[in-house]
Design an enzyme around this catalytic site. Structure first.
Site, PDB file in Angstrom:
ATOM      1  CG  HIS A 143      -4.325   2.648  -0.481  1.00 34.25           C
ATOM      2  ND1 HIS A 143      -5.142   1.833   0.267  1.00 34.25           N
ATOM      3  CD2 HIS A 143      -3.436   3.188   0.396  1.00 34.25           C
ATOM      4  CE1 HIS A 143      -4.743   1.872   1.534  1.00 34.25           C
ATOM      5  NE2 HIS A 143      -3.719   2.701   1.637  1.00 34.25           N
TER       6      HIS A 143
ATOM      7  CG  HIS B  91       2.305   0.021   4.443  1.00 37.48           C
ATOM      8  ND1 HIS B  91       2.014  -0.986   5.324  1.00 37.48           N
ATOM      9  CD2 HIS B  91       1.163   0.742   4.274  1.00 37.48           C
ATOM     10  CE1 HIS B  91       0.736  -0.881   5.696  1.00 37.48           C
ATOM     11  NE2 HIS B  91       0.208   0.151   5.075  1.00 37.48           N
TER      12      HIS B  91
ATOM     13  CG  HIS C 266      -3.366   7.380   2.509  1.00 39.21           C
ATOM     14  ND1 HIS C 266      -3.289   7.336   3.877  1.00 39.21           N
ATOM     15  CD2 HIS C 266      -3.141   6.103   2.103  1.00 39.21           C
ATOM     16  CE1 HIS C 266      -3.020   6.092   4.268  1.00 39.21           C
ATOM     17  NE2 HIS C 266      -2.944   5.325   3.214  1.00 39.21           N
TER      18      HIS C 266
ATOM     19  CG  ASP D 148      -1.982  -0.998   1.257  1.00 40.67           C
ATOM     20  OD1 ASP D 148      -2.020  -1.839   0.337  1.00 40.67           O
ATOM     21  OD2 ASP D 148      -2.809  -0.945   2.176  1.00 40.67           O
ATOM     22  CG  ASP D 149       0.247   3.817   2.228  1.00 41.09           C
ATOM     23  OD1 ASP D 149      -0.917   3.524   1.917  1.00 41.09           O
ATOM     24  OD2 ASP D 149       0.614   3.975   3.401  1.00 41.09           O
TER      25      ASP D 149
HETATM   26 ZN   LIG Z   1      -2.500   3.334   3.192  1.00 37.37          ZN
END
Ligand SMILES: [Zn+2]
Length: 238
Positions: free
Chosen positions: A101, A196, A105, A50-51
Site C-alpha cells: 500500500h 482499515h 502512503h 489498509d494502512d
Molecule cells: Zn491507505
C-alpha cells in the site's frame, strides 16, 4: 497577449487531465487489470485491511479473524512494516495475503513519475526482505492513481486491487453501526470490502474492530464465505 491568457490555463488543465483525472477515472472504473469485484456467481467476499501494521489494532484484528476462521488481505504501508516486522510476520504466517500500500502512503497525485516507481519499489523491497517473498498485490493509497501508477505496478509484477464496498471507517464521525450497516446492505457475491486497521481519525480502527465480528457473523449467516484476493481472482478465471 490575449491568446497567452488562454494558452497557459489550457496547458495546465491538459496536464491535470492527462496526469491525474483521466488515469484515475480509467483505473477506478474501466481498466481490466484492476480487480474491483470477484466472480459475482460465487458466494465469496474478500475483506481487505489498509494502512497497517499497527501495534494497537492489527493484533486484535488478527485475533478476531482467527477466532472466526477468516482469511483476509492486508495492504500494508512499507514504513509501518519496517517498524513492526513481528506483526507483519504474524499476518503472513496466519495465511493472510500481504499486499503493498506504498512505502510512505503518499497520494499518487503528489508523486512525480520517478517517485511513483521509487515508492513502489521501496515497499516491495521491504516486504521481500521481511517475508522472503515478492508481494503479489498492490492498492494505491486512497485508491488514487496517476498516469504512472499502473505502469509501475506492472513493472513490479503486482496485481492491482480496488474495492466495491467502503464504509468510511477512517472518519471521526463513523460509528460501528454505520460500518456494519454499510457493509451488510451493499454485500453481494464477489464484493471486495475495504476497511482499515490503522490511520484515519484518532481511534477510528477501534470502531472497525467493534463492527467486524458482527459483519462476519451476519454475512456467514447469509451464506457468504470469506476469501483472500488471491482466491477471489482465481474464481474470476473459472
Ligand atoms: Zn491507505
Amino acid at each position: 497577449m490575449q491568446e497567452q491568457l488562454f494558452i497557459v490555463p489550457g496547458i495546465i488543465f491538459l496536464f491535470i487531465a492527462i496526469y491525474w483525472i483521466i488515469p484515475n477515472y480509467w483505473a477506478r472504473n474501466h481498466c481490466k487489470t484492476v480487480i474491483r469485484t470477484g466472480n459475482q456467481k460465487s458466494p465469496y467476499i474478500a475483506l481487505t485491511f489498509d494502512d497497517g501494521p499497527n501495534p494497537r489494532y492489527t493484533p486484535k484484528l488478527l485475533d478476531i479473524l482467527k477466532e472466526h476462521g477468516v482469511k483476509a488481505s492486508f495492504f500494508v504501508v512499507g514504513k509501518n512494516a519496517e517498524r513492526y516486522p513481528h506483526i507483519l510476520h504474524r499476518i503472513h504466517s496466519e495465511g493472510h495475503v500481504v499486499g503493498c500500500h506504498s512505502y510512505s502512503h503518499s497520494h499518487a497525485w503528489l508523486l512525480s513519475p520517478i517517485n511513483t516507481f521509487r515508492d513502489l519499489k521501496r515497499v516491495c523491497r521491504v516486504l521481500e526482505d521481511q517475508l522472503n517473498n515478492h508481494p503479489a498485490w498492490y492498492r494505491p493509497p486512497w485508491g488514487m492513481f496517476n498516469l504512472f501508477t499502473l505502469p509501475a505496478a506492472k513493472k513490479m509484477g503486482l496485481k492491482t486491487a480496488y474495492w466495491s464496498i467502503e464504509a468510511q471507517d477512517w472518519e471521526a464521525k463513523t460509528t460501528p453501526q454505520h460500518i456494519y450497516n454499510t457493509v451488510i446492505s451493499r454485500a453481494k457475491p464477489g464484493s471486495i470490502v475495504v476497511l482499515h486497521d490503522s490511520g484515519g481519525a484518532p481511534g477510528a480502527p477501534a470502531k472497525t474492530l467493534e463492527a467486524l465480528p458482527l459483519i462476519i457473523n451476519t454475512l456467514k449467516q447469509k451464506g457468504y464465505k470469506f476469501v483472500t484476493l488471491e482466491k477471489m481472482k482465481g474464481e474470476l478465471q473459472c
